[in-house]
Design an enzyme around this catalytic site. Structure first.
Site, PDB file in Angstrom:
ATOM      1  CE1 TYR A  80      -3.826  -2.298   0.383  1.00 13.66           C
ATOM      2  CE2 TYR A  80      -2.460  -3.405   2.002  1.00 13.66           C
ATOM      3  CZ  TYR A  80      -3.565  -3.393   1.183  1.00 13.66           C
ATOM      4  OH  TYR A  80      -4.402  -4.478   1.155  1.00 13.66           O
ATOM      5  CG  ASP A 139      -1.832 -13.686   5.985  1.00  9.39           C
ATOM      6  OD1 ASP A 139      -2.160 -14.784   6.446  1.00  9.39           O
ATOM      7  OD2 ASP A 139      -2.540 -13.044   5.211  1.00  9.39           O
ATOM      8  CG  HIS A 384       2.252  -7.507  -2.961  1.00  8.21           C
ATOM      9  ND1 HIS A 384       1.071  -7.478  -2.243  1.00  8.21           N
ATOM     10  CD2 HIS A 384       3.237  -7.277  -2.070  1.00  8.21           C
ATOM     11  CE1 HIS A 384       1.360  -7.254  -0.964  1.00  8.21           C
ATOM     12  NE2 HIS A 384       2.655  -7.136  -0.832  1.00  8.21           N
ATOM     13  CE1 TYR A 465      -8.672  -4.475   1.730  1.00  9.17           C
ATOM     14  CE2 TYR A 465      -9.275  -3.999   3.982  1.00  9.17           C
ATOM     15  CZ  TYR A 465      -8.389  -4.542   3.078  1.00  9.17           C
ATOM     16  OH  TYR A 465      -7.249  -5.147   3.529  1.00  9.17           O
ATOM     17  NE  ARG A 466      -4.759  -1.802   4.235  1.00 14.96           N
ATOM     18  CZ  ARG A 466      -4.210  -2.763   4.962  1.00 14.96           C
ATOM     19  NH1 ARG A 466      -4.766  -3.957   5.016  1.00 14.96           N
ATOM     20  NH2 ARG A 466      -3.120  -2.546   5.671  1.00 14.96           N
TER      21      ARG A 466
END
Lengths: 517, 517
Positions: A80, A139, A384, A465-466
């Site tokens: 992010y 995770d 990613h 959502y994000r």
């Protein structure tokens, strides 16, 4: 103000060791998985306050020098943007030194934390307090509990939605005022971590995915250790099994039989947890620029005993309740998805962590680094980002989402990884876009793929959502009802709470003065 | 502007039938249980819009004429002011005509409502949709679902906290702008009622106990009808049994064994549900001005088979889960409170309402008017207000709260009624102050008793969850941390969203411009 003078002013307050301005050291404050040029999101410097007073000092200097401030907790928001600020030239306010577990309440099952506390740190503190309460760990456990909760991340115990487990914040506003939310607004309150709403309008939600303040303390609800628990793993072997899997899940989520986050990963995604693409290229004989071959999925399934879709979730309860739930869950999924393999491992609540296999650990709040290989699928320094639409938990939505997403992945030549998470009454479809950050073309195409998908999904009524810092304006633009009425409301609150616009301009698409940089 | 001209302007928009300005008719817009003079909280007139556009029209006229607006849904907020506005001379915006159930989603278990929908109306709509989902109804079902949820009222199914079940609002701001929160901020969203937080800062909490906007639509989460359920009633016979009752309850709340709202009423309170004080005066031979005699409690317990403390809650589950839970709950309470009587009635999820005894009905979402006699304890036109501190669910807190509260009730000559509600991780102690509204001295003393208690409780760290219009400033003042930092934040948001200060000045102690009337 030039960087050196700014660094000096900050160092006078925080000490030289806590101001990072050397360009080489500042690399730690760049996105580890950039999808643009570093300059686009490069900070001026980083400041590492050790106290609320030092947070106030940084904000004061930022205001006086008109320098934007981007707050991160541990700064592990990888995928992010990591520690990179949305606005280049910002001071990164890195809160990792504020890492005290201020209180563990083993009566009501809550903790009061500073933002630098990691999941590992919270777990250790709870074990030291007797192990009667569990954290909700994601995770990767190296990140901040508060940072993850404020960004609406997920864990895997009964409190899957970490944001919903927040209870009581202390926030420093742009002007330096310190506010405590909810019952914490009363001196000597006995219920700051107990009752979230408070009296009058509840402001707590304002500080999630937000640039309205810097959270310096937060309460969090913990899960009481159950008498017994089970790790349920369901392998469904047909591509089309996804729909009945989700339709069988929904009623069990609605009535609370299955708590927390139910993760359903496609087998290609699981391949990335095991080894990078180069490994499979050698194993299955395809080239580094080839599409994944048609037999990739079946061979993976065969080799690792995996399903096409792999669902996992926990069950909790007393001995009697757990036994009943196991029977109900097993029969619900076996009935809905004929041929699916339901595997259930049962544990006592106080089983030692070492006796729990790694893939089951997060379901008992045990920290780990289970998916750390995932970002390095394409090799090199990896990369990613995810597009993650929100939908109802239905088979129809799952299939529609896969159709929308897969078409674009194929068009862009990306490997399609799809994970569905069921929480509360919603489903998140994590469509992972993998790249090698050192392959500039692949990174640029990944960014474009994400932007196109955000638009495609919004056209079908699915919102994110994000998102990554580079995509925040795109996502904000997709929330367009009544000419972006919510965005305009966000802007009015921004300008009221931070009139100088120094706190994280552009975070979640919210810019000071309603403008753009 | 004079009342007649204002009424004419409103009538031009809403129709004459929907503007109430006749003084006799306006009585319906006064507090039914006043604790002051009517003039203190008397509206100028009432307007009953039939649509969002008519809400906007009223706000426009209010802005142009600088007239404050006080929104009520059904206007059944009795005990908290009923329909009376905090600021005299306000337009009461009475939303009862907007009473459509806009959607019932029997897939995800949600409904989208207008504010005029009552609990009875929602129940009827859910029955018509097949009865697979239950509403969370409070003791009195004539009120608005949305109004109750926004004021943080309680129901008795698994969703005891009605506010926490809200998911997706449509709000008209003071300037007439319409905003949809969460995923509803996207045109054509598929998840408005599914996922509450949305993208970026969550504003939804801002509109509870609030004067920041008028909620014109809201989503609500429903409970999926369980296979089986049970009504558990526990009678504990000793005054001191309260502490072990609450300590036995807490772990069963934390792990979700006992959901929803657990009500624990003292026997004196239950007397008020059965008959007014005059009945007991005759029955037990004491006078209308006498204190309740020492043998009042034991005689009531004897006559009705009641405990000194009477706890009630539901259990839900499949046949197997329910059986296990019943066993665990029975043994936990029998062990913790020797001599307590645990009574458990079991039902199928689809038992017809007529076969459920009245005191069990709210636990299956069946509406009723179970406590409607309670306000009339002192006779006449009755009256009650509550002081309701929030605490952890512990025996120690329960006993401390009773000590603080009882001392003042005795000092003021009030009959002490105490109910404890356990929800989530918090406990509410409803200390009911009863009076006859037509006894001016008793009403005035009741108000003073409440004010003193708010201060006493705050000194011990206990804040109120909700209050009467006459006490809002007192409660707001009790949230004093860092020189009322949260109140100042509330004020800044108020001024940003309603710069003219027309929406409900003084609600929850929030006044425009940070001032006082």
């Amino acid at each position: 103000m030039d960087r050196a003078t700014l660094a000096d002013r900050l160092a006078a307050e925080l000490g030289t060791a806590n101001v990072v301005s050397d360009p080489a050291e500042l690399d730690a404050y760049l996105d580890p998985f950039p999808i643009g040029l570093d300059e686009e999101f490069a900070p001026a410097l980083a400041a590492r306050p050790g106290s609320v007073e030092e947070v106030q000092a940084v904000l004061r200097i930022a205001s006086e020098t008109q320098t934007p401030v981007w707050a991160v907790s541990r700064g592990k928001n990888n995928g992010y943007g990591g520690r990179s600020p949305r606005q280049p030239g910002s001071i990164v306010l890195h809160l990792e030194r504020m890492d005290r577990v201020l209180e563990v309440d083993t009566v009501s099952g809550t903790a009061l934390l500073e933002p630098g506390v990691t999941f590992e740190g919270l777990y250790a503190a709870l074990q030291a307090a007797g192990g009667e309460f569990w954290p909700s760990v994601p995770d990767l456990s190296w990140g901040s509990v508060i940072g993850n909760a404020l960004d609406r991340g997920m864990g895997y115990t009964a409190f899957g939605e970490n944001n919903a487990a927040l209870a009581g914040l202390e926030v420093v506003l742009a002007g330096g005022e310190i506010v405590r939310t909810g019952m914490g607004a009363m001196s000597g309150s006995r219920a700051w971590q107990i009752y979230r709403p408070g009296f009058g309008p509840s402001v707590e939600g304002l500080f999630s995915q937000s640039n309205y303040g810097v959270v310096t303390k937060a309460g969090i609800w913990l899960m009481r250790r159950p008498e017994r628990w089970a790790a349920v793993d369901i392998a469904a072997f047909g591509e089309g099994d996804l729909a009945p899997l989700m339709d069988a899940l929904r009623p069990l989520k609605l009535d609370g039989t299955i708590p927390g986050t139910v993760s359903t990963a496609d087998v290609t995604g699981i391949a990335s947890f095991i080894a990078p693409r180069s490994h499979w290229e050698a194993e299955f004989g395809f080239g580094p620029r080839d599409r994944l071959p048609a037999d990739f999925t079946p061979r993976l399934m065969e080799q690792f005993g995996l399903g096409r879709w792999n669902m996992q979730f926990p069950l909790y309860g007393s001995r009697g309740v757990l036994a009943a739930r196991i029977g109900e869950v097993r029969s619900a999924f076996e009935r809905a998805v004929p041929g699916a393999r339901v595997t259930i491992a049962e544990y006592d609540g106080d089983v030692p962590a070492a006796e729990v296999p790694e893939p089951h650990r997060t379901r008992a709040g045990i920290p780990g680094m289970y998916v750390e290989r995932m970002p390095y699928w394409w090799g090199g320094r990896g990369g990613h980002i995810a597009v993650t639409p929100v939908s109802p938990i239905t088979g129809e939505d799952a299939l529609r989402l896969n159709r929308i997403v897969r078409r674009r992945f194929d068009e862009f030549g990306a490997d399609w990884f799809s994970v569905f998470c069921g929480l509360g009454r919603h489903m998140l479809n994590i469509a992972q876009i993998m790249y090698d950050r050192d392959d500039a073309d692949q990174a640029a195409r990944s960014r474009e793929l994400a932007r196109v998908l955000i638009r495609d999904l919004a056209a079908e009524g699915y919102g994110e959502y994000r998102t990554h810092i580079a995509l925040m304006d795109d996502v904000a633009a997709s929330f367009d009802w009544n000419e972006h009425a919510l965005g305009r409301l966000h802007g009015r609150i921004k300008d009221a709470l931070d009139p100088a616009g120094i706190l994280a301009p552009g975070k979640s698409g919210i810019w000071p003065g309603g403008g753009r940089p």
